[in-house]
Motif scaffolding. Structure first.
Motif, PDB file in Angstrom:
ATOM      1  N   ALA A  27      -9.951   2.035   1.986  1.00  0.00           N
ATOM      2  CA  ALA A  27     -10.942   2.952   1.956  1.00  0.00           C
ATOM      3  C   ALA A  27     -12.218   2.145   2.084  1.00  0.00           C
ATOM      4  CB  ALA A  27     -10.936   4.391   0.094  1.00  0.00           C
ATOM      5  N   PRO A  37       0.513  -1.046  -0.206  1.00  0.00           N
ATOM      6  CA  PRO A  37      -0.035   0.294   0.031  1.00  0.00           C
ATOM      7  C   PRO A  37       1.006   1.285   0.106  1.00  0.00           C
ATOM      8  CG  PRO A  37      -0.507  -1.355   1.472  1.00  0.00           C
ATOM      9  CD  PRO A  37       0.723  -1.978   1.042  1.00  0.00           C
ATOM     10  N   SER A  77      -4.871  -5.299  -5.862  1.00  0.00           N
ATOM     11  CA  SER A  77      -4.278  -3.923  -5.782  1.00  0.00           C
ATOM     12  C   SER A  77      -4.294  -3.172  -7.825  1.00  0.00           C
ATOM     13  CB  SER A  77      -2.695  -4.443  -5.568  1.00  0.00           C
ATOM     14  OG  SER A  77      -2.890  -5.081  -4.428  1.00  0.00           O
ATOM     15  N   SER A 102       1.564   3.223  -3.816  1.00  0.00           N
ATOM     16  CA  SER A 102       0.997   3.974  -4.725  1.00  0.00           C
ATOM     17  C   SER A 102      -0.339   4.162  -3.816  1.00  0.00           C
ATOM     18  CB  SER A 102       0.653   3.734  -5.846  1.00  0.00           C
ATOM     19  OG  SER A 102      -0.992   4.240  -6.492  1.00  0.00           O
ATOM     20  N   TYR A 103      -0.545   5.730  -3.997  1.00  0.00           N
ATOM     21  CA  TYR A 103      -2.355   5.916  -2.926  1.00  0.00           C
ATOM     22  C   TYR A 103      -2.977   5.105  -3.655  1.00  0.00           C
ATOM     23  CZ  TYR A 103      -6.091   8.452  -1.399  1.00  0.00           C
ATOM     24  OH  TYR A 103      -7.199   8.630  -0.667  1.00  0.00           O
ATOM     25  N   ASP A 104      -2.811   5.036  -4.907  1.00  0.00           N
ATOM     26  CA  ASP A 104      -4.163   4.233  -5.116  1.00  0.00           C
ATOM     27  C   ASP A 104      -3.854   2.679  -4.978  1.00  0.00           C
ATOM     28  OD1 ASP A 104      -6.069   3.320  -7.776  1.00  0.00           O
ATOM     29  OD2 ASP A 104      -4.845   1.806  -8.228  1.00  0.00           O
ATOM     30  N   TYR A 105      -3.482   2.513  -4.738  1.00  0.00           N
ATOM     31  CA  TYR A 105      -3.519   0.526  -3.941  1.00  0.00           C
ATOM     32  C   TYR A 105      -3.865   0.807  -2.695  1.00  0.00           C
ATOM     33  CZ  TYR A 105      -0.119  -1.255  -7.440  1.00  0.00           C
ATOM     34  OH  TYR A 105       0.533  -1.093  -8.878  1.00  0.00           O
ATOM     35  N   TRP A 106      -3.059   1.747  -1.326  1.00  0.00           N
ATOM     36  CA  TRP A 106      -3.348   1.996  -0.298  1.00  0.00           C
ATOM     37  C   TRP A 106      -5.397   2.120  -0.210  1.00  0.00           C
ATOM     38  CZ3 TRP A 106      -1.327   2.674   4.659  1.00  0.00           C
ATOM     39  CH2 TRP A 106      -2.004   3.386   5.901  1.00  0.00           C
ATOM     40  N   ARG A 107      -6.335   2.728  -1.442  1.00  0.00           N
ATOM     41  CA  ARG A 107      -7.361   3.288  -1.286  1.00  0.00           C
ATOM     42  C   ARG A 107      -8.745   2.069  -1.087  1.00  0.00           C
ATOM     43  NH1 ARG A 107     -10.336   4.062  -5.898  1.00  0.00           N
ATOM     44  NH2 ARG A 107      -8.587   3.915  -6.931  1.00  0.00           N
ATOM     45  N   ARG A 108      -7.147   0.952  -2.437  1.00  0.00           N
ATOM     46  CA  ARG A 108      -8.102  -0.097  -2.674  1.00  0.00           C
ATOM     47  C   ARG A 108      -8.529  -1.309  -1.631  1.00  0.00           C
ATOM     48  NH1 ARG A 108      -7.778  -2.067  -8.724  1.00  0.00           N
ATOM     49  NH2 ARG A 108      -7.762   0.198 -10.115  1.00  0.00           N
ATOM     50  N   TRP A 109      -7.592  -1.076  -0.658  1.00  0.00           N
ATOM     51  CA  TRP A 109      -7.320  -1.738   0.526  1.00  0.00           C
ATOM     52  C   TRP A 109      -7.950  -1.294   1.570  1.00  0.00           C
ATOM     53  CZ3 TRP A 109      -6.836  -6.560   0.395  1.00  0.00           C
ATOM     54  CH2 TRP A 109      -5.991  -7.248  -0.592  1.00  0.00           C
ATOM     55  N   ARG A 168      -1.116   1.715 -13.523  1.00  0.00           N
ATOM     56  CA  ARG A 168      -1.242   2.953 -12.926  1.00  0.00           C
ATOM     57  C   ARG A 168       0.097   3.930 -14.308  1.00  0.00           C
ATOM     58  NH1 ARG A 168       1.565   1.973  -8.953  1.00  0.00           N
ATOM     59  NH2 ARG A 168       3.872   3.247  -9.314  1.00  0.00           N
TER      60      ARG A 168
END
Length: 337
Positions: free
Chosen positions: A230, A218, A281, A221-228, A289
C-alpha cells in the motif's frame, strides 16, 4: 501521560533487546547447525574433522543467545510466552531434542571413534531437526494463532501447514548456506573448494526460498499485504527487496572471485534483511493480529528491574563471545580436539 509514555518506551526497548537476542542466535548458531546439515556431504576423515574443528571453540557459546531470547520473552512478555509456547509445543520439544542430539554427538564422535559414523548421523539429524523446527516456529507465528480470552485456543497441530513446511525448509537451506560460507573462510585447499561449490548451489536455493516465503507471506493476511504494497509505505518497504538483490549479487560475486570472508558476511546480510522483513510484517504484534507488544508486556517496574541486569549481562556476553572468535580466528589448524 508521563508514566504511560515511560511504560511504552520500556516495552519497545525490551522488544528490541529480545529481537537482537533472537537474531544473534540465528546468525551464530545458524552456521554451525548448517555445518551439521551439510555433514553427510563432507568426505569422511580430514574434511569432516576440519568442519567440526571450525566450530568446536564457539558452538556451545552461540546457544547463549537462545537462552537470552527465550528467557527474555518469558520475563518481559509473559502473555506472549504463554500463548506461543502452547501453540508450538511439538516444535519446541523437537528443537530442544535436536540441539541435545547435536551437542552429545559433537563430543562423543571424538571420544568413541568405533561408533563415529553413528555419532556423525546423530549430529546431522539433530542439526536438521533443530533448523526445521525453528523455521516452522517462525512460520507458525507469521500465520497467526487462535487466541480467545488472552489464551491459546487452537489445536495441537495448528502449526502444521504448507506455509510452515515452506519456512522450515527455507531456514534449513539458509543455515546450510551460512555453514558453507563459514567453511570458505575457515578452510583452505580441497576442503575450501568443496565448500565454495556447496555455497554456490546453496546461494541459489536460499534466494529461491526467500522469494517463495516473501511471495506467500502477504497472502496470509490483508494486513501483511497492506504493509508491503500500500502507498505510501511501499516506497519504504520496497528498499528491502532491492537490498536483497544487491546483497545477492555481492554474494555470488564473492564466491566466484574466491573471497574468503565476504561470502559469509553477505549471507549474514541476507538473513538480516529477511529479519527486517519479518519485523515490517508483524510489528507491533508479538502474536500477529492478536496480541501487541504492549498488551503482552510485563509491568513497567518489572521491565525496569530486569533492564538493570540486562545492560550489564549483554555487554559481558558480547565481550566473551567476541574474545572467543578472536582467539580462534583464522584457518583451522591442527585441530581443537
Amino acid at each position: 501521560m508521563t508514566g504511560l509514555t515511560y511504560s511504552l518506551d520500556l516495552t519497545v526497548v525490551w522488544a528490541v533487546i529480545i529481537a537482537f537476542g533472537i537474531f544473534a542466535y540465528v546468525v551464530m548458531d545458524g552456521f554451525d547447525l548448517g555445518i551439521g546439515i551439510l555433514f553427510p556431504g563432507f568426505e569422511v576423515g580430514a574434511e569432516r574433522d576440519a568442519a567440526m574443528n571450525s566450530i568446536a571453540p564457539v558452538w556451545d557459546g552461540n546457544e547463549t543467545w537462545l537462552v537470552l531470547g527465550g528467557g527474555g520473552l518469558f520475563a518481559a512478555f509473559p502473555l506472549a510466552y504463554a500463548i506461543i509456547l502452547p501453540a508450538t509445543y511439538p516444535l519446541v520439544i523437537a528443537m530442544l531434542l535436536g540441539l541435545v542430539f547435536r551437542g552429545v554427538a559433537f563430543e562423543f564422535r571424538w571420544r568413541d571413534p568405533v561408533h563415529r559414523r553413528w555419532w556423525d548421523r546423530a549430529f546431522t539429524l539433530g542439526s536438521l531437526v533443530a533448523a526445521i523446527a525453528q523455521g516452522m516456529m517462525l512460520g507458525a507465528i507469521l500465520q497467526g494463532m487462535r487466541v480467545v480470552g488472552r489464551a491459546f485456543a487452537g489445536g495441537w497441530l495448528d502449526w502444521l501447514t504448507p506455509f510452515t513446511v515452506l519456512t522450515g525448509i527455507s531456514v534449513a537451506v539458509g543455515y546450510a548456506l551460512l555453514g558453507a560460507t563459514w567453511l570458505i573462510g575457515k578452510t583452505d585447499g580441497p576442503a575450501q573448494a568443496h565448500a565454495r561449490r556447496m555455497a554456490r548451489m546453496l546461494s541459489i536455493a536460499t534466494v529461491v526460498a526467500m522469494a517463495a516465503v516473501s511471495m506467500a507471506t502477504p497472502f496470509l493476511s490483508y494486513d501483511y499485504w497492506r504493509r508491503w504494497f500500500a502507498m505510501p509505505g511501499v516506497l519504504l518497504t520496497a528498499q528491502v527487496p532491492l537490498l536483497v538483490i544487491v546483497i545477492t549479487r555481492i554474494l555470488f560475486w564473492s564466491i566466484a572471485r574466491g573471497r574468503h570472508k565476504l561470502p559469509f558476511l553477505a549471507a549474514l546480510a541476507l538473513f538480516l534483511l529477511g529479519y527486517v522483513g519479518l519485523g515490517i510484517s508483524i510489528f507491533p504484534y508479538v502474536v500477529p493480529r492478536a496480541i501487541t507488544i504492549w498488551a503482552a508486556a510485563a509491568p513497567a517496574q518489572s521491565q525496569l528491574f530486569m533492564l538493570v541486569g540486562t545492560v550489564v549481562i549483554i555487554p559481558i556476553i558480547i565481550g566473551y563471545t567476541g574474545w572467543a572468535y578472536w582467539v580462534f580466528r583464522g584457518k583451522v589448524g591442527e585441530g581443537y580436539h
